[in-house]
Motif scaffolding. Structure first.
Motif, PDB file in Angstrom:
ATOM      1  N   LEU A   1       4.765  16.033 -43.633  1.00 63.28           N
ATOM      2  CA  LEU A   1       4.919  14.944 -44.594  1.00 63.28           C
ATOM      3  C   LEU A   1       4.551  15.398 -45.999  1.00 63.28           C
ATOM      4  O   LEU A   1       5.299  15.181 -46.948  1.00 63.28           O
ATOM      5  CB  LEU A   1       4.049  13.744 -44.200  1.00 63.28           C
ATOM      6  CG  LEU A   1       4.008  12.594 -45.201  1.00 63.28           C
ATOM      7  CD1 LEU A   1       5.359  11.888 -45.230  1.00 63.28           C
ATOM      8  CD2 LEU A   1       2.897  11.630 -44.864  1.00 63.28           C
ATOM      9  N   LEU A   2       3.402  16.050 -46.133  1.00 56.93           N
ATOM     10  CA  LEU A   2       2.960  16.492 -47.454  1.00 56.93           C
ATOM     11  C   LEU A   2       3.869  17.567 -48.028  1.00 56.93           C
ATOM     12  O   LEU A   2       4.101  17.620 -49.230  1.00 56.93           O
ATOM     13  CB  LEU A   2       1.522  17.008 -47.388  1.00 56.93           C
ATOM     14  CG  LEU A   2       0.452  15.962 -47.098  1.00 56.93           C
ATOM     15  CD1 LEU A   2      -0.897  16.637 -46.916  1.00 56.93           C
ATOM     16  CD2 LEU A   2       0.382  14.926 -48.190  1.00 56.93           C
ATOM     17  N   ASP A   3       4.401  18.414 -47.167  1.00 58.72           N
ATOM     18  CA  ASP A   3       5.222  19.529 -47.636  1.00 58.72           C
ATOM     19  C   ASP A   3       6.656  19.097 -47.931  1.00 58.72           C
ATOM     20  O   ASP A   3       7.137  19.227 -49.052  1.00 58.72           O
ATOM     21  CB  ASP A   3       5.204  20.642 -46.599  1.00 58.72           C
ATOM     22  CG  ASP A   3       5.835  21.922 -47.107  1.00 58.72           C
ATOM     23  OD1 ASP A   3       5.932  22.089 -48.336  1.00 58.72           O
ATOM     24  OD2 ASP A   3       6.215  22.749 -46.270  1.00 58.72           O
ATOM     25  N   SER A   4       7.337  18.567 -46.932  1.00 61.68           N
ATOM     26  CA  SER A   4       8.762  18.293 -47.100  1.00 61.68           C
ATOM     27  C   SER A   4       9.054  16.960 -47.772  1.00 61.68           C
ATOM     28  O   SER A   4       9.943  16.875 -48.614  1.00 61.68           O
ATOM     29  CB  SER A   4       9.472  18.367 -45.751  1.00 61.68           C
ATOM     30  OG  SER A   4       8.997  17.341 -44.907  1.00 61.68           O
ATOM     31  N   GLN A   5       8.328  15.935 -47.431  1.00 59.52           N
ATOM     32  CA  GLN A   5       8.634  14.612 -47.957  1.00 59.52           C
ATOM     33  C   GLN A   5       8.071  14.388 -49.354  1.00 59.52           C
ATOM     34  O   GLN A   5       8.737  13.874 -50.230  1.00 59.52           O
ATOM     35  CB  GLN A   5       8.106  13.523 -47.013  1.00 59.52           C
ATOM     36  CG  GLN A   5       8.626  13.623 -45.603  1.00 59.52           C
ATOM     37  CD  GLN A   5      10.134  13.423 -45.526  1.00 59.52           C
ATOM     38  OE1 GLN A   5      10.695  12.635 -46.262  1.00 59.52           O
ATOM     39  NE2 GLN A   5      10.773  14.175 -44.651  1.00 59.52           N
ATOM     40  N   LEU A   6       6.823  14.778 -49.553  1.00 57.90           N
ATOM     41  CA  LEU A   6       6.167  14.520 -50.837  1.00 57.90           C
ATOM     42  C   LEU A   6       6.090  15.761 -51.717  1.00 57.90           C
ATOM     43  O   LEU A   6       5.654  15.687 -52.855  1.00 57.90           O
ATOM     44  CB  LEU A   6       4.754  13.965 -50.603  1.00 57.90           C
ATOM     45  CG  LEU A   6       4.692  12.684 -49.767  1.00 57.90           C
ATOM     46  CD1 LEU A   6       3.250  12.289 -49.532  1.00 57.90           C
ATOM     47  CD2 LEU A   6       5.454  11.554 -50.433  1.00 57.90           C
ATOM     48  N   ASN A   7       6.479  16.912 -51.169  1.00 62.86           N
ATOM     49  CA  ASN A   7       6.485  18.172 -51.910  1.00 62.86           C
ATOM     50  C   ASN A   7       5.122  18.461 -52.558  1.00 62.86           C
ATOM     51  O   ASN A   7       5.032  18.849 -53.711  1.00 62.86           O
ATOM     52  CB  ASN A   7       7.596  18.179 -52.957  1.00 62.86           C
ATOM     53  CG  ASN A   7       7.979  19.578 -53.378  1.00 62.86           C
ATOM     54  OD1 ASN A   7       7.720  20.531 -52.656  1.00 62.86           O
ATOM     55  ND2 ASN A   7       8.590  19.696 -54.529  1.00 62.86           N
ATOM     56  N   LEU A   8       4.070  18.265 -51.785  1.00 65.46           N
ATOM     57  CA  LEU A   8       2.719  18.437 -52.315  1.00 65.46           C
ATOM     58  C   LEU A   8       2.038  19.724 -51.864  1.00 65.46           C
ATOM     59  O   LEU A   8       0.939  20.012 -52.294  1.00 65.46           O
ATOM     60  CB  LEU A   8       1.841  17.247 -51.929  1.00 65.46           C
ATOM     61  CG  LEU A   8       2.185  15.928 -52.596  1.00 65.46           C
ATOM     62  CD1 LEU A   8       1.302  14.821 -52.052  1.00 65.46           C
ATOM     63  CD2 LEU A   8       2.018  16.020 -54.101  1.00 65.46           C
TER      64      LEU A   8
END
Length: 170
Positions: free
Chosen positions: A74-81
């Motif tokens: 979620l943090l990597d792909s969806q929110l690019n965080l």
């Protein structure tokens, strides 16, 4: 936004390291716990209870691992965080992998009171192992040559030298 991104990245890295440390410690505990289960002083009912607790404990580890992976996704792909987040320490992953392999080996030889409990434990451990690189050991000295009958080819292979002897067909 940059400080929020940095804080999220640091928190995630810290939680991932904490998860690995916790999982290693907990698997070590479960390993010792299962070794103690072989104690003859325990009744069948007590052993069943302990094995059920073992299944529950492994289920919790599996769920925590799943949560960590989903959160990372979620943090990597969806929110690019997490684009600049360093990969976890390979030695920690190797230690976790080795502990899982040791635990799996112990599970396979342990005589469970109920077969479904053993199967659940092995399924969870195998699922966890799927997330860590396992380096297979390949036996480079086959006991037979695939294009020759197995009964004949076994005598063709010199195990002591590891070389094929084509002149000694019986």
């Amino acid at each position: 936004m940059s400080s929020v991104r940095s804080t999220i990245q640091q928190d995630f890295c810290r939680s991932e390291a904490n998860y690995t440390a916790y999982t290693l410690a907990f698997l070590h505990f479960l390993f010792r716990y299962l070794q103690e289960l072989t104690n003859d002083n325990l009744s069948t009912q007590e052993k069943k209870q302990i094995e059920k607790q073992l299944v529950c404990s492994l289920h919790v580890i599996g769920e925590l691992h799943h949560h960590l992976l989903k959160r990372k996704n979620l943090l990597d792909s969806q929110l690019n965080l997490l684009p600049n987040t360093p990969d976890p320490d390979p030695s920690d992953n190797e230690a976790l992998q080795q502990q899982l392999l040791r635990f799996k080996k112990l599970l396979t030889v342990h005589r469970f009171q109920l077969a479904p409990d053993k199967q659940q434990c092995l399924t969870i451990v195998n699922h966890l192992l799927n997330h860590y690189q396992v380096i297979p050991i390949i036996n480079q000295s086959p006991s037979y040559v695939p294009w020759v009958d197995q009964n004949v080819s076994g005598s063709l292979w010199k195990k002591e030298s590891g070389k094929h002897d084509t002149a000694s067909i019986d």
